[in-house]
Scaffold this motif. Structure first.
Motif, PDB file in Angstrom:
ATOM      1  N   CYS A  30       0.831  -1.208   0.000  1.00  0.00           N
ATOM      2  CA  CYS A  30       0.000   0.000   0.000  1.00  0.00           C
ATOM      3  C   CYS A  30       0.866   1.259   0.000  1.00  0.00           C
ATOM      4  O   CYS A  30       0.612   2.203  -0.763  1.00  0.00           O
ATOM      5  N   CYS A  31       1.890   1.264   0.846  1.00  0.00           N
ATOM      6  CA  CYS A  31       2.773   2.430   0.912  1.00  0.00           C
ATOM      7  C   CYS A  31       3.584   2.582  -0.370  1.00  0.00           C
ATOM      8  O   CYS A  31       3.803   3.703  -0.852  1.00  0.00           O
ATOM      9  N   GLN A  34       1.340   4.005  -3.142  1.00  0.00           N
ATOM     10  CA  GLN A  34       1.090   5.429  -2.913  1.00  0.00           C
ATOM     11  C   GLN A  34       2.330   6.261  -3.221  1.00  0.00           C
ATOM     12  O   GLN A  34       2.238   7.338  -3.826  1.00  0.00           O
ATOM     13  N   ARG A  49      -1.533   8.233 -12.045  1.00  0.00           N
ATOM     14  CA  ARG A  49      -2.620   8.118 -11.072  1.00  0.00           C
ATOM     15  C   ARG A  49      -3.920   7.724 -11.772  1.00  0.00           C
ATOM     16  O   ARG A  49      -4.677   6.886 -11.273  1.00  0.00           O
ATOM     17  N   HIS A  85      -4.932   4.204  -2.559  1.00  0.00           N
ATOM     18  CA  HIS A  85      -5.502   5.147  -1.600  1.00  0.00           C
ATOM     19  C   HIS A  85      -5.548   6.547  -2.196  1.00  0.00           C
ATOM     20  O   HIS A  85      -4.781   6.879  -3.105  1.00  0.00           O
ATOM     21  N   LEU A  91      -4.332   6.802   3.450  1.00  0.00           N
ATOM     22  CA  LEU A  91      -3.380   5.708   3.655  1.00  0.00           C
ATOM     23  C   LEU A  91      -2.989   5.585   5.125  1.00  0.00           C
ATOM     24  O   LEU A  91      -2.997   4.484   5.692  1.00  0.00           O
TER      25      LEU A  91
END
Length: 222
Positions: A30-31, A34, A49, A85, A91
């Motif tokens: 996830c990080c 992002q 994006r 996210h 996030l």
């Protein structure tokens, strides 16, 4: 019978349990996603994006149509939307909630069954979103599965506490805090898909209660 470990009290040495490998992998992914999207924005490539949302977000019309823009799109988006996210606030709130819930739930049901809850409730969250908003999308974020973990924690704790005749005490306060944090996020970000939260927590409640009733011992692997 449930395992003889005491799920409603803190670890005796006061230390925090280690996060399962799969939870750490989810956080890293996830990080990482992002960070990649934000880096692309900074370098002047906002199309990255847009592409992430188109290919990785969850789109209700794709479910109802039965096909997407590439083969298997209708299936892959049930997985990929949970790693995207809307920004650092989205996030950060999700990852903090995931860490707090995973540490507690890991002690109760073990990492394997917790991974099953996460996967099933992420799908359930998306399905309810699609059912309630047929034209909705893109829906992104790990909140549906995180609400699923919260639901499983509540369901397991409620049934186990009833069977053992034990007060839930601090466990309930921790769950309440996670719910308040996520409700606050919903207020701060009106575009949050509450339908997915609802689908996740209901599915989690059912799974957590069922696991407490079956009473199989927790697994320490994974």
């Amino acid at each position: 019978m449930v395992a003889r470990s005491e799920p409603f009290v803190a670890m005796r040495d006061g230390s925090q349990p280690r996060l399962p490998l799969w939870v750490r992998a989810v956080i890293v992914l996830c990080c990482g996603v992002q960070a990649a999207v934000m880096a692309a924005d900074l370098m002047g490539y906002p199309i990255a994006r847009q592409a992430a949302l188109i290919f990785g977000g969850f789109w209700s019309p794709v479910v109802w149509a039965g096909h997407g823009i590439f083969p298997g799109h209708v299936l892959t988006m049930f997985l990929t939307y949970g790693f995207l996210h809307a920004g650092l606030l989205h996030l950060g709130m999700n990852m903090l909630s995931l860490v707090a819930l995973a540490r507690e739930l890991n002690r109760l049901i073990g990492p394997r069954r917790m991974a099953l809850v996460y996967a099933v409730t992420q799908v359930a969250a998306a399905l309810l979103f699609a059912a309630m908003t047929p034209d909705g999308g893109p829906m992104i974020g790990a909140s549906g599965a995180i609400f699923g973990l919260a639901g499983a924690l509540i369901g397991f704790a409620a049934v186990s506490g009833w069977r053992r005749r034990r007060p839930l005490g601090q466990l309930w306060r921790g769950v309440a805090l996670m719910v308040v944090l996520n409700v606050a996020l919903t207020v701060l970000m009106p575009s949050i898909a509450w339908e997915a939260h609802l689908g996740g927590i209901v599915a989690g409640l059912v799974m957590g209660a069922a696991m407490a009733l079956t009473g199989s011992p927790r697994s320490s692997a994974f």
